[in-house]
Design a protein around this motif. Sequence first.
Motif, PDB file in Angstrom:
ATOM      1  N   HIS A   1       0.710  -1.082  -0.090  1.00 19.37           N
ATOM      2  CA  HIS A   1       0.100  -0.082  -0.076  1.00 19.37           C
ATOM      3  C   HIS A   1       1.058   1.548   0.161  1.00 19.37           C
ATOM      4  O   HIS A   1       0.300   2.028  -0.481  1.00 19.37           O
ATOM      5  CB  HIS A   1      -1.451   0.000   1.162  1.00 19.37           C
ATOM      6  CG  HIS A   1      -1.636   1.469   1.470  1.00 19.37           C
ATOM      7  ND1 HIS A   1      -3.343   1.200   0.420  1.00 19.37           N
ATOM      8  CD2 HIS A   1      -2.005   1.949   2.218  1.00 19.37           C
ATOM      9  CE1 HIS A   1      -3.529   2.217   0.851  1.00 19.37           C
ATOM     10  NE2 HIS A   1      -3.254   2.774   2.044  1.00 19.37           N
ATOM     11  N   SER A   2       1.984   1.468   0.908  1.00 23.48           N
ATOM     12  CA  SER A   2       2.929   1.940   0.660  1.00 23.48           C
ATOM     13  C   SER A   2       3.253   2.435  -0.612  1.00 23.48           C
ATOM     14  O   SER A   2       3.719   3.658  -1.363  1.00 23.48           O
ATOM     15  CB  SER A   2       4.164   1.991   1.216  1.00 23.48           C
ATOM     16  OG  SER A   2       5.144   0.967   1.172  1.00 23.48           O
ATOM     17  N   MET A   3       3.640   1.376  -1.627  1.00 30.84           N
ATOM     18  CA  MET A   3       4.064   1.716  -2.899  1.00 30.84           C
ATOM     19  C   MET A   3       3.640   2.315  -3.728  1.00 30.84           C
ATOM     20  O   MET A   3       3.649   3.336  -5.006  1.00 30.84           O
ATOM     21  CB  MET A   3       4.930   0.611  -3.450  1.00 30.84           C
ATOM     22  CG  MET A   3       5.728   0.061  -2.355  1.00 30.84           C
ATOM     23  SD  MET A   3       6.894   1.150  -2.225  1.00 30.84           S
ATOM     24  CE  MET A   3       7.539   1.044  -4.076  1.00 30.84           C
ATOM     25  N   HIS A   4       1.830   1.874  -3.945  1.00 29.64           N
ATOM     26  CA  HIS A   4       1.027   2.561  -4.634  1.00 29.64           C
ATOM     27  C   HIS A   4       0.803   4.012  -3.787  1.00 29.64           C
ATOM     28  O   HIS A   4       0.589   4.345  -4.801  1.00 29.64           O
ATOM     29  CB  HIS A   4      -0.232   1.491  -3.830  1.00 29.64           C
ATOM     30  CG  HIS A   4      -1.811   2.137  -5.091  1.00 29.64           C
ATOM     31  ND1 HIS A   4      -2.375   3.183  -4.316  1.00 29.64           N
ATOM     32  CD2 HIS A   4      -2.098   1.549  -6.394  1.00 29.64           C
ATOM     33  CE1 HIS A   4      -3.019   3.497  -5.000  1.00 29.64           C
ATOM     34  NE2 HIS A   4      -3.427   2.984  -6.375  1.00 29.64           N
ATOM     35  N   GLY A   5      -0.018   3.991  -3.117  1.00 26.68           N
ATOM     36  CA  GLY A   5       0.676   5.278  -2.737  1.00 26.68           C
ATOM     37  C   GLY A   5      -1.502   5.903  -2.066  1.00 26.68           C
ATOM     38  O   GLY A   5      -1.862   4.316  -2.081  1.00 26.68           O
ATOM     39  N   PRO A   6      -1.459   6.928  -0.752  1.00 25.85           N
ATOM     40  CA  PRO A   6      -3.117   6.988  -0.121  1.00 25.85           C
ATOM     41  C   PRO A   6      -3.985   7.207  -1.572  1.00 25.85           C
ATOM     42  O   PRO A   6      -5.359   7.271  -1.334  1.00 25.85           O
ATOM     43  CB  PRO A   6      -2.670   7.642   0.366  1.00 25.85           C
ATOM     44  CG  PRO A   6      -1.586   8.857   0.127  1.00 25.85           C
ATOM     45  CD  PRO A   6      -0.669   7.359  -1.146  1.00 25.85           C
ATOM     46  N   THR A   7      -3.864   8.264  -2.275  1.00 16.71           N
ATOM     47  CA  THR A   7      -4.307   8.932  -3.715  1.00 16.71           C
ATOM     48  C   THR A   7      -4.636   7.015  -5.115  1.00 16.71           C
ATOM     49  O   THR A   7      -4.366   6.101  -4.207  1.00 16.71           O
ATOM     50  CB  THR A   7      -3.696   9.306  -4.419  1.00 16.71           C
ATOM     51  OG1 THR A   7      -3.101   8.739  -5.198  1.00 16.71           O
ATOM     52  CG2 THR A   7      -3.798  10.388  -3.849  1.00 16.71           C
ATOM     53  N   GLY A   8      -6.080   7.264  -5.779  1.00 19.19           N
ATOM     54  CA  GLY A   8      -6.976   6.369  -6.277  1.00 19.19           C
ATOM     55  C   GLY A   8      -5.472   6.056  -7.495  1.00 19.19           C
ATOM     56  O   GLY A   8      -5.707   5.426  -7.845  1.00 19.19           O
ATOM     57  N   GLN A   9      -4.598   7.290  -7.979  1.00 18.93           N
ATOM     58  CA  GLN A   9      -3.336   6.635  -8.777  1.00 18.93           C
ATOM     59  C   GLN A   9      -2.204   7.039  -8.403  1.00 18.93           C
ATOM     60  O   GLN A   9      -2.117   7.302  -7.852  1.00 18.93           O
ATOM     61  CB  GLN A   9      -4.272   7.614  -9.798  1.00 18.93           C
ATOM     62  CG  GLN A   9      -3.391   7.408 -11.196  1.00 18.93           C
ATOM     63  CD  GLN A   9      -4.023   6.221 -12.149  1.00 18.93           C
ATOM     64  OE1 GLN A   9      -4.616   6.565 -11.613  1.00 18.93           O
ATOM     65  NE2 GLN A   9      -3.323   6.017 -13.069  1.00 18.93           N
TER      66      GLN A   9
END
Length: 572
Positions: A109-117
């Motif tokens: 999740h940290s690699m994806h980031g908190p936003t939807g994109q």
Amino acid sequence: MALTSPLQDESIHQAPLHIISTLLAEVAIAPLLENNHPPPDLCEFFCKHCRERPRSMVVIEVFTPVVQRILKHNMDFGKCPRLRLFTQEYILALNELNAGMEVVKKFVHSMHGPTGQCPHPRVLPNLVAVCLAAIYSCYEEFINSRDNSPSLKEIRNGCQQQNDRKPPMPLRLLRPEPPTPPPTTLLPLSANPSPPHEILVELERNNNSANAKRKGGPSGGDSEPNLIDCLLVSPAVNTLSIQLPAQADRVLGCFALILKMLSDYDDWRPALASLLQPIPFPKEALAHAKFTKELKYVIQRFAEDPRQEVHSCLLSVRSGKDGWFQLYSPGGVACDDDGELFASMVHILMGSCYKTKKFLLSLAENKLGPCMLLALRGNQTMVEILCLMLEYNISENKDTQLQIISTLESTQVGLRMYELLCDRQRELKELQRKGGPTRLTLPSKSTDADLARLLSSGSFGNLENLSLAFTNVTSACAEQLIKLPSLKQLNLWSTQFGDAGLRLLSEHLACLQVLNLCETPVTDAGLLALSSMKSLCSLNMNSTKLTADTYEDLKAKLPNLKDVDVRYTEAW
């Protein structure tokens, strides 16, 4: 000085070592890795630390920013395999913590980031590359048995020279006896290829014994069958039994779960589907029930996604090559249900497929049996598919059309849709008035109830050729078979049809000419009853409990019997 001091007070040597380790982490290593990827030697050291001390705080505090930097940048793991290995070992070290996969999930999740994109386009392909390599390593024992490529252990220890490695041990596909199919005159009455028996894997170390076994196989040629091709031949094939070592099993569970996590992100799903569309996993993984069961969640997410760019990736990348749609459909090596996933894939593909007729043609050629079986059990999507096949005249074979009609009439929803279709195409009514099909093949996994439902739905007075090969029917279905007065050819290959059913058939089907009992549980008690069926001219008793005395008795009492197969029996 601290290590060589004769004083035994622990604080004397622990305090200096703590100071030195802090200096190395904050003053030496951290600045070195701030703007640069670790060199191969340092990667090897980091990997060793992750394996030996996975709960060390160094893994979290020092290695985490390094791995994040690796995943966010363009990486050619082919040129830098140790960076990929380090990332893999780091994730496995996270999995060893108390929270286990929760820590890994937070990292993803940290690699994806908190936003939807996700703001970093390279994170997903790099993570997928790490997962693929890790999953591949789980099966390297099986893969290296047929491939002399360097193993993961060799990469860790420095790849050996080609002549230093052990010679390859080919992965042979062996079939338990009987290895050969029945003679040409007694082949299954269905036009479909006959499925092999359960496939066994043997790592051959003796060339002479290998050649002997190969000559005894079904092909009789020198070329080895492809593993996945053999497994895809028929739904009757059992899944390959692969036992992974404990460590490999943990690695597989960890990275299969990461793939499931990646499929949960809407913005990552299109790219993930595209990356997995060519099926980039080793054949041994696709034959492993545990792996395909874990991956089923990912395929389900693709099937549920309304975007065509996602669910179209379920199909193969090119014609003639199997895709996820084939692997998870009934009869595919990965199918472990009664067709629920297959039905959902068909539903979403039909809803957006811009080449509807082409897709229907593909279903009719390769998956007509599963479609009819699911329609027979009341699946709405499959009922609609069969109606479309009739409406678009997908199959010009009259027997196939009549079989589809009979399947539709076996359920209330199917009958209603078929009647609406007949109002639009009156020639279908005329087709049905001719007395039903002359040939009928039940799909694999059909049961006694499925057969009864089908035969009770319409007219089968003209039925001469019936194939129940590789279905789940038993002697109980004989009650339905004796209602077919024109039946001349009956294929019961690899079913559970036994003596009680044979005795009932012998009393009512006097005109039966061809009977295939290969690999059924029949014994002398039932086979002796066949002596009253004077019209029999072809009888297959391969791999049954036939004795020599019963065989001689049958030959004496059946004057028209010309083609007989008694291989792998006492009479052979």
